[in-house]
Design an enzyme around this catalytic site. Structure first.
Site, PDB file in Angstrom:
ATOM      1  N   GLU A 134       0.832  -1.203   0.000  1.00 42.10           N
ATOM      2  CA  GLU A 134       0.000   0.000   0.000  1.00 42.10           C
ATOM      3  C   GLU A 134       0.870   1.258   0.000  1.00 42.10           C
ATOM      4  O   GLU A 134       0.554   2.257  -0.662  1.00 42.10           O
ATOM      5  CB  GLU A 134      -0.935  -0.006   1.220  1.00 42.10           C
ATOM      6  N   GLU A 135       1.975   1.206   0.737  1.00 39.45           N
ATOM      7  CA  GLU A 135       2.888   2.347   0.747  1.00 39.45           C
ATOM      8  C   GLU A 135       3.534   2.533  -0.621  1.00 39.45           C
ATOM      9  O   GLU A 135       3.723   3.663  -1.085  1.00 39.45           O
ATOM     10  CB  GLU A 135       3.961   2.154   1.814  1.00 39.45           C
ATOM     11  N   LEU A 136       3.849   1.433  -1.277  1.00 31.98           N
ATOM     12  CA  LEU A 136       4.440   1.508  -2.610  1.00 31.98           C
ATOM     13  C   LEU A 136       3.490   2.205  -3.581  1.00 31.98           C
ATOM     14  O   LEU A 136       3.921   3.019  -4.406  1.00 31.98           O
ATOM     15  CB  LEU A 136       4.767   0.101  -3.117  1.00 31.98           C
TER      16      LEU A 136
END
Length: 326
Positions: free
Chosen positions: A14-16
């Site tokens: 999700e951070e990516l």
């Protein structure tokens, strides 16, 4: 940074996605670092969460495509192969070499951070000048009563030899054959499975010292260097048409070296064309085009910001009228 030792998680993926959204808007630059391989595989977590899998797969595909633009993204994986960490029967020495500012030390620090947990003693030496005398000073001393911070590494190396520990030793700025030979011979007293990484700008020196496993960190290709410089100078992948010639000149002056490209691009960012012409002319004239001297003057010390880069400003701006480009 991706690593086979740290499996993909929902949080990572999700951070990516968020990181790549910022990258697409031009708010930041993404350079992937693959620590143990060039592929990214999230099949297992995608099977567990099929509804979220399509967006994750898209993000990972974008990451792989970005990595293709930066061959040095794969550097750590190649070094891992040379280290051969699965073999515990020998003390293995490898070397990383390349020109100044190309990223040798940065690469070594990535490797150190990833593998240090596998060893009993870990030492990263930024300077190995007089290493023999400094280490031998602690030979035979079981538990010195007074040890300064600057002596701690030398003591740890001596103790590791005496206690036959499994060691990770990285020695930066090796600049002499005898220096390299001594480190290799001394390290042979460490426990099997120990790893030694020598870093130098001179490949012949390393080979003559007895290193059999050598890896070169190469400078960027022209297109890669221009793209990296443009990200810092213009906050986009390529220079505007009216700055293209000046950007090309700056890239050549920086020697295609990542650190120099970052410093020079950051300094010139937001300046007008006349300032660029004057700055690049003065850098070449006053410093002879020696980028090693350029970044000594430009790099901020401590936590100072770009606005405090006064030594660089004195050279790069001044009061003289700007020179003709030719």
């Amino acid at each position: 940074m991706t690593s086979e030792t740290k499996p993909f998680s929902i949080g990572f993926l999700e951070e990516l996605i968020v990181i790549l959204e910022f990258q697409q808007r031009g708010s930041l630059m993404v350079i992937p670092i693959f620590l143990t391989g060039s592929s990214v595989n999230a099949d297992e977590i995608c099977r567990q969460y099929p509804d979220m899998a399509p967006s994750w797969i898209t993000a990972l595909t974008k990451l792989t495509n970005i990595a293709a633009e930066y061959p040095f993204s794969q550097n750590p994986a190649v070094v891992y192969d040379l280290l051969d960490l699965e073999v515990d029967k020998e003390v293995r020495t490898i070397s990383i070499w390349g020109s100044g500012g190309v990223g040798k030390t940065t690469l070594a620090r990535y490797i150190y951070a990833e593998i240090f947990v596998k060893f009993q003693t870990c030492v990263f030496l930024d300077c190995v000048e007089n290493i023999e005398d400094k280490v031998l000073n602690f030979e035979g001393e079981e538990d010195p009563t007074v040890v300064t911070c600057s002596d701690h590494d030398w003591l740890e190396i001596a103790k590791a030899r005496r206690k036959h520990r499994k060691v990770l030793l990285i020695a930066d700025d090796v600049n002499g054959i005898e220096q390299g030979k001594w480190i290799i011979e001394y390290a042979n007293w460490f426990a099997p499975g120990s790893r030694v990484i020598l870093i130098s700008q001179n490949k012949d020196l390393l080979v003559d010292a007895g290193v059999k496993h050598v890896y070169e960190v190469r400078s960027l290709r022209y297109d890669e260097a221009l793209q990296l410089f443009s990200q810092f100078a213009f906050k986009q992948s390529y220079p505007p048409s009216d700055f293209e010639q000046l950007a090309v000149r700056a890239v050549h002056l920086a020697g295609f070296l990542p650190l120099a490209l970052r410093l020079l691009g950051s300094f010139l960012a937001g300046k007008g064309r006349e300032n660029w012409v004057a700055a690049l002319f003065k850098l070449k004239a006053k410093l002879g085009g020696n980028i090693m001297e350029v970044w000594k003057l430009m790099e901020p010390s401590g936590d100072r910001g770009q606005e405090e880069w006064e030594p660089a400003a004195d050279i790069m701006e001044g009061n003289e009228s700007s020179e003709d480009e030719t």
